[in-house]
Motif scaffolding. Structure first.
Motif, PDB file in Angstrom:
ATOM      1  N   MET A  10       0.830  -1.206   0.000  1.00 33.80           N
ATOM      2  CA  MET A  10       0.000   0.000   0.000  1.00 33.80           C
ATOM      3  C   MET A  10       0.860   1.250   0.000  1.00 33.80           C
ATOM      4  O   MET A  10       0.577   2.226  -0.709  1.00 33.80           O
ATOM      5  N   VAL A  11       1.925   1.230   0.809  1.00 35.47           N
ATOM      6  CA  VAL A  11       2.834   2.380   0.859  1.00 35.47           C
ATOM      7  C   VAL A  11       3.496   2.582  -0.493  1.00 35.47           C
ATOM      8  O   VAL A  11       3.676   3.720  -0.959  1.00 35.47           O
ATOM      9  N   ASP A  12       3.864   1.489  -1.149  1.00 32.84           N
ATOM     10  CA  ASP A  12       4.479   1.590  -2.466  1.00 32.84           C
ATOM     11  C   ASP A  12       3.521   2.235  -3.466  1.00 32.84           C
ATOM     12  O   ASP A  12       3.920   3.073  -4.289  1.00 32.84           O
ATOM     13  N   SER A  13       2.223   1.884  -3.366  1.00 28.39           N
ATOM     14  CA  SER A  13       1.224   2.499  -4.251  1.00 28.39           C
ATOM     15  C   SER A  13       1.080   3.984  -3.961  1.00 28.39           C
ATOM     16  O   SER A  13       0.933   4.795  -4.883  1.00 28.39           O
ATOM     17  N   LEU A  14       1.112   4.346  -2.680  1.00 32.63           N
ATOM     18  CA  LEU A  14       1.046   5.766  -2.317  1.00 32.63           C
ATOM     19  C   LEU A  14       2.239   6.527  -2.878  1.00 32.63           C
ATOM     20  O   LEU A  14       2.096   7.648  -3.393  1.00 32.63           O
ATOM     21  N   MET A  15       3.423   5.934  -2.784  1.00 32.94           N
ATOM     22  CA  MET A  15       4.617   6.598  -3.286  1.00 32.94           C
ATOM     23  C   MET A  15       4.559   6.776  -4.806  1.00 32.94           C
ATOM     24  O   MET A  15       5.095   7.753  -5.346  1.00 32.94           O
ATOM     25  N   THR A  16       3.891   5.851  -5.497  1.00 34.48           N
ATOM     26  CA  THR A  16       3.712   6.007  -6.946  1.00 34.48           C
ATOM     27  C   THR A  16       2.933   7.282  -7.255  1.00 34.48           C
ATOM     28  O   THR A  16       3.222   7.986  -8.232  1.00 34.48           O
ATOM     29  N   ILE A  17       1.955   7.598  -6.401  1.00 30.77           N
ATOM     30  CA  ILE A  17       1.158   8.810  -6.589  1.00 30.77           C
ATOM     31  C   ILE A  17       1.937  10.049  -6.177  1.00 30.77           C
ATOM     32  O   ILE A  17       1.847  11.110  -6.816  1.00 30.77           O
ATOM     33  N   LEU A  18       2.748   9.931  -5.118  1.00 31.43           N
ATOM     34  CA  LEU A  18       3.413  11.102  -4.544  1.00 31.43           C
ATOM     35  C   LEU A  18       4.713  11.477  -5.257  1.00 31.43           C
ATOM     36  O   LEU A  18       5.081  12.657  -5.307  1.00 31.43           O
ATOM     37  N   MET A  19       5.436  10.508  -5.796  1.00 29.06           N
ATOM     38  CA  MET A  19       6.759  10.784  -6.354  1.00 29.06           C
ATOM     39  C   MET A  19       6.750  11.787  -7.505  1.00 29.06           C
ATOM     40  O   MET A  19       7.697  12.577  -7.623  1.00 29.06           O
ATOM     41  N   PRO A  20       5.728  11.818  -8.386  1.00 30.60           N
ATOM     42  CA  PRO A  20       5.738  12.857  -9.430  1.00 30.60           C
ATOM     43  C   PRO A  20       5.705  14.279  -8.875  1.00 30.60           C
ATOM     44  O   PRO A  20       5.990  15.227  -9.606  1.00 30.60           O
ATOM     45  N   HIS A  21       5.381  14.431  -7.590  1.00 30.20           N
ATOM     46  CA  HIS A  21       5.323  15.749  -6.961  1.00 30.20           C
ATOM     47  C   HIS A  21       6.488  15.964  -5.992  1.00 30.20           C
ATOM     48  O   HIS A  21       6.443  16.893  -5.187  1.00 30.20           O
ATOM     49  N   VAL A  22       7.533  15.133  -6.079  1.00 31.08           N
ATOM     50  CA  VAL A  22       8.637  15.222  -5.116  1.00 31.08           C
ATOM     51  C   VAL A  22       9.326  16.581  -5.190  1.00 31.08           C
ATOM     52  O   VAL A  22       9.929  17.038  -4.206  1.00 31.08           O
ATOM     53  N   HIS A  23       9.209  17.244  -6.326  1.00 31.55           N
ATOM     54  CA  HIS A  23       9.863  18.552  -6.472  1.00 31.55           C
ATOM     55  C   HIS A  23       9.226  19.614  -5.582  1.00 31.55           C
ATOM     56  O   HIS A  23       9.830  20.672  -5.357  1.00 31.55           O
ATOM     57  N   ARG A  24       8.013  19.356  -5.056  1.00 33.42           N
ATOM     58  CA  ARG A  24       7.392  20.347  -4.172  1.00 33.42           C
ATOM     59  C   ARG A  24       7.184  19.819  -2.743  1.00 33.42           C
ATOM     60  O   ARG A  24       6.481  20.433  -1.955  1.00 33.42           O
ATOM     61  N   TRP A  25       7.822  18.712  -2.388  1.00 31.27           N
ATOM     62  CA  TRP A  25       7.785  18.244  -1.008  1.00 31.27           C
ATOM     63  C   TRP A  25       8.516  19.261  -0.120  1.00 31.27           C
ATOM     64  O   TRP A  25       9.646  19.673  -0.420  1.00 31.27           O
ATOM     65  N   ARG A  26       7.886  19.642   0.973  1.00 32.22           N
ATOM     66  CA  ARG A  26       8.517  20.527   1.949  1.00 32.22           C
ATOM     67  C   ARG A  26       8.898  19.761   3.220  1.00 32.22           C
ATOM     68  O   ARG A  26       9.960  19.977   3.804  1.00 32.22           O
TER      69      ARG A  26
END
Length: 527
Positions: A207-223
C-alpha cells in the motif's frame, strides 16, 4: 446583507408562513363541511370501520386524496378543487420554512465570520494533530473534507484555499482518492506529507508503495516528509523510492521505526542522492544512512533516537556529521545513539552555534561533558536514573565564571529519577528563567525553592519566571513557593500545570492571585 435585514426577512417569512397555515386550516374546514365529503366519510366508516379510518397516518389526508378507483371516495368538483389548493398551500409553506431554516444559520456567530478569518481558522485546523485511535472499521475524515461539507460557503472557501490541502496526513487506506484530491487542490504549493503506518495492518508495504507512486511525481514540491512505522518493510519501500530522488524544496525528513518487537533497525545505503539542497532538519529512529555526506550536510536540526547495534554512531562518525553541519542549532539524542568505549577519553566536540540540546539514556553525563556548547539556551534531560542524574550534577563546574552553559535559560527534566537537587546544582546553572519538570520528583525542586533554603536571603534561581509542572504536585508546597517568591519581589510570571488539584477552581484561583496559571491536560513527549 446586514444582520438586521436577515432578521427582517425571517420575520416576513414567518408572517407568510402563519398566513399560509391559517388559510390551510380554513380550506380544510370548508372541505370537511361539504355534504359530499360528509357522505363519503360515513360510507368509508361503514365499509372499513371508524377505528381503521382514524388509525391511518395523517388520516384526513387519506380521505382527501382524490382517486378514480371505484372503492375510493368520490367528491364534488368543488371539493377536489379545494383539496388541490390545500396541496399547493402546503408546498408553498414547506418552501417558506426551508428558507427560514437556511437564513437562520446566518444568524449563528460562526457563519458571520468574514472569509479571510475563516481561511485562517481552516489553515490552523488543518495543521492540528489528530491522534485518535485508528482501526480498520473507523475511517478518519480529514479536516479539509469536514469543513468543506458544512455549508456551501465553507465548501467554496475550502476548495479555493490551496494551503488547506498541503498537509497530507495518511493513516488509513480510506478515504479513497484523498491523496490525489490534495495534490490537485494544493495547486502546485509546497506540500507536507505524513505516512503513519503504526496502526497494525492498515498500511502495508504494498500500500505504501502504491502511495509513493502517486506522490513521487510531486517530489519537487515536497517541503516535509515524515514516515512512522513499526514495520521495517515499509521503511525499505520508501528507501528504494527515495534512493536516487531529487527533492529541491525538502526541508524536513523524518524516518522513524519504533514500537516494534525487539531492537529492529534499518540501514539505507542511499537516500536522496539526486539532491536535497534545502534540507535542514532530520529525525531518524532506529535508522542509519551514510553520515556526514549529502544530503545530511548543512543541517540546523539533527534528531537521532534509538540507534541500535548496526545503526549506532561511532565517535568519528558523530564528529564528522557535526562537522558537515557547522550551523547546527538543535541536537536531540534519545535512547542509544553513540558508542563510547568505557574508560576511553575522547576529544571535546565544539558546537558554537547550538541553541537546543536534548540528551537521554545512560550516557547523559559523558555526552554533556563531551560537547562544548557556549551558546546553549535550552537543555532537556530525559529518562535518567538516579545514578546518572547524580553523576551529571557532580560533573557540572561552578557557575561563578559562567559554568558549562553560560547562556542557558531553559531547563527541562522528563522522566528523571532524581536525587535531591542541591544548592550547588542551582549555582552551577545560575541563569535559568524557565524550568519544566515532567514526572521527575517535582517536590524535591519545590522544597529547594522555599525561603528556608535561601542563602544570604537569596532564593534558588532568582531569575526564574516560568515554571511548568506535569507531575503529582503538592498544592500547599507549590502555593508556599509562589507566595514567598512574590513577597520577596522575585515573582513567577507564568505557571503551567497538570496536577491532581487542577479541577478545583478555588485552589487554582488562589494561585492566580500571584501568578498567571495555564492548565494543560495532554503533554506530547514525542515532539
Amino acid at each position: 446583507m446586514g444582520l438586521t435585514t436577515i432578521r427582517d426577512i425571517i420575520a416576513e417569512l414567518n408572517r407568510q408562513a402563519a398566513e399560509h397555515q391559517v388559510h390551510r386550516l380554513l380550506l380544510i374546514k370548508q372541505i370537511t363541511a361539504d355534504p359530499t365529503y360528509q357522505r363519503e366519510i360515513k360510507r368509508i366508516q361503514a365499509s372499513h370501520g371508524w377505528n381503521a379510518f382514524h388509525s391511518a397516518p395523517d388520516g384526513w389526508r387519506v380521505v382527501l386524496e382524490p382517486s378514480s378507483d371505484a372503492d375510493s371516495p368520490h367528491f364534488s368538483p368543488a371539493v377536489n378543487a379545494l383539496m388541490n389548493e390545500v396541496h399547493t398551500n402546503e408546498a408553498s409553506l414547506s418552501c417558506i420554512r426551508a428558507k427560514i431554516d437556511a437564513l437562520s444559520t446566518f444568524l449563528l456567530p460562526v457563519f458571520r465570520l468574514p472569509p479571510e478569518v475563516l481561511v485562517l481558522i481552516f489553515k490552523a485546523g488543518g495543521r492540528m494533530p489528530h491522534d485518535g485511535p485508528i482501526t480498520e472499521s473507523s475511517t478518519p475524515r480529514p479536516f479539509p473534507l469536514v469543513v468543506a461539507s458544512v455549508s456551501r460557503q465553507w465548501r467554496e472557501i475550502a476548495v479555493n484555499t490551496p494551503d488547506l490541502w498541503t498537509n497530507i496526513v495518511i493513516r488509513h487506506p480510506r478515504p479513497y482518492g484523498w491523496v490525489p484530491l490534495c495534490l490537485q487542490r494544493s495547486c502546485g504549493q509546497p506540500i507536507d506529507i505524513t505516512i503513519d503506518c503504526r496502526s497494525a495492518g492498515l498500511l502495508t508495504a504494498p500500500m505504501v508503495d502504491s502511495l509513493m507512486t502517486i506522490l513521487m511525481p510531486h517530489v519537487h514540491r515536497w517541503r516535509r516528509f515524515a514516515h512512522m512505522t513499526s514495520d521495517p518493510a515499509t521503511v525499505y519501500t520508501i528507501g528504494r523510492r527515495l534512493a536516487d530522488a531529487r527533492a529541491p524544496e525538502l526541508r524536513h525528513l523524518q524516518l522513524s521505526l519504533s514500537g516494534s518487537s525487539g531492537n529492529q533497525e534499518v540501514v539505507l545505503h542511499d537516500i536522496l542522492q539526486g539532491g536535497a539542497e534545502a534540507l535542514s532538519s532530520i529525525r531518524f529512529d532506529s535508522l542509519a544512512t551514510p553520515w556526514g555526506s549529502a544530503p545530511l550536510v548543512n543541517l540546523t536540526t539533527i534528531d537521532l533516537r534509538w540507534l541500535w547495534l548496526r545503526t549506532r554512531l561511532q565517535y568519528d562518525q558523530f564528529r564528522d556529521m557535526l562537522a558537515a553541519s557547522p550551523r547546527i542549532r538543535a541536537l536531540i539524542l534519545r535512547g542509544t545513539y553513540i558508542h563510547l568505549h568505557s574508560g576511553r577519553t575522547y576529544p571535546v566536540l565544539s558546537i558554537p552555534t547550538l541553541r537546543y540540546l536534548e540528551l537521554s539514556g545512560d550516557n547523559v553525563c559523558r555526552m554533556s561533558s563531551l560537547l562544548s556548547t557556549p551558546a546553549l539556551e535550552e537543555l532537556t534531560l530525559a529518562n535518567l536514573d538516579e545514578t546518572e542524574f547524580r553523576e551529571f550534577v557532580d560533573s557540572l563546574p561552578s557557575g561563578r565564571d559562567g559554568g558549562r552553559y553560560p547562556a542557558l535559560h531553559a531547563l527541562s527534566l522528563l522522566n528523571a529519577s532524581m536525587c535531591t537537587p542541591t544548592r550547588g546544582f542551582m549555582l552551577a546553572l545560575p541563569t535559568i528563567t524557565h524550568l519544566t519538570v515532567i514526572n521527575s520528583a517535582t517536590a524535591k525542586f519545590l522544597e529547594l525553592f522555599r525561603k528556608e533554603h535561601a542563602e544570604d536571603g537569596l532564593l534558588s534561581w532568582p531569575r526564574l519566571r516560568k515554571l511548568t509542572l506535569v507531575d503529582d504536585v503538592d498544592y500547599f508546597l507549590l502555593y508556599g513557593v509562589v507566595k514567598e517568591r512574590a513577597a520577596l519581589r522575585l515573582p513567577l510570571e507564568r505557571l503551567i500545570l497538570n496536577a491532581p488539584f487542577i479541577h478545583d477552581d478555588y485552589l487554582v484561583e488562589t494561585l492566580e492571585e500571584y501568578v498567571a496559571v495555564d492548565i494543560v491536560k495532554d503533554v506530547d513527549l514525542d515532539h
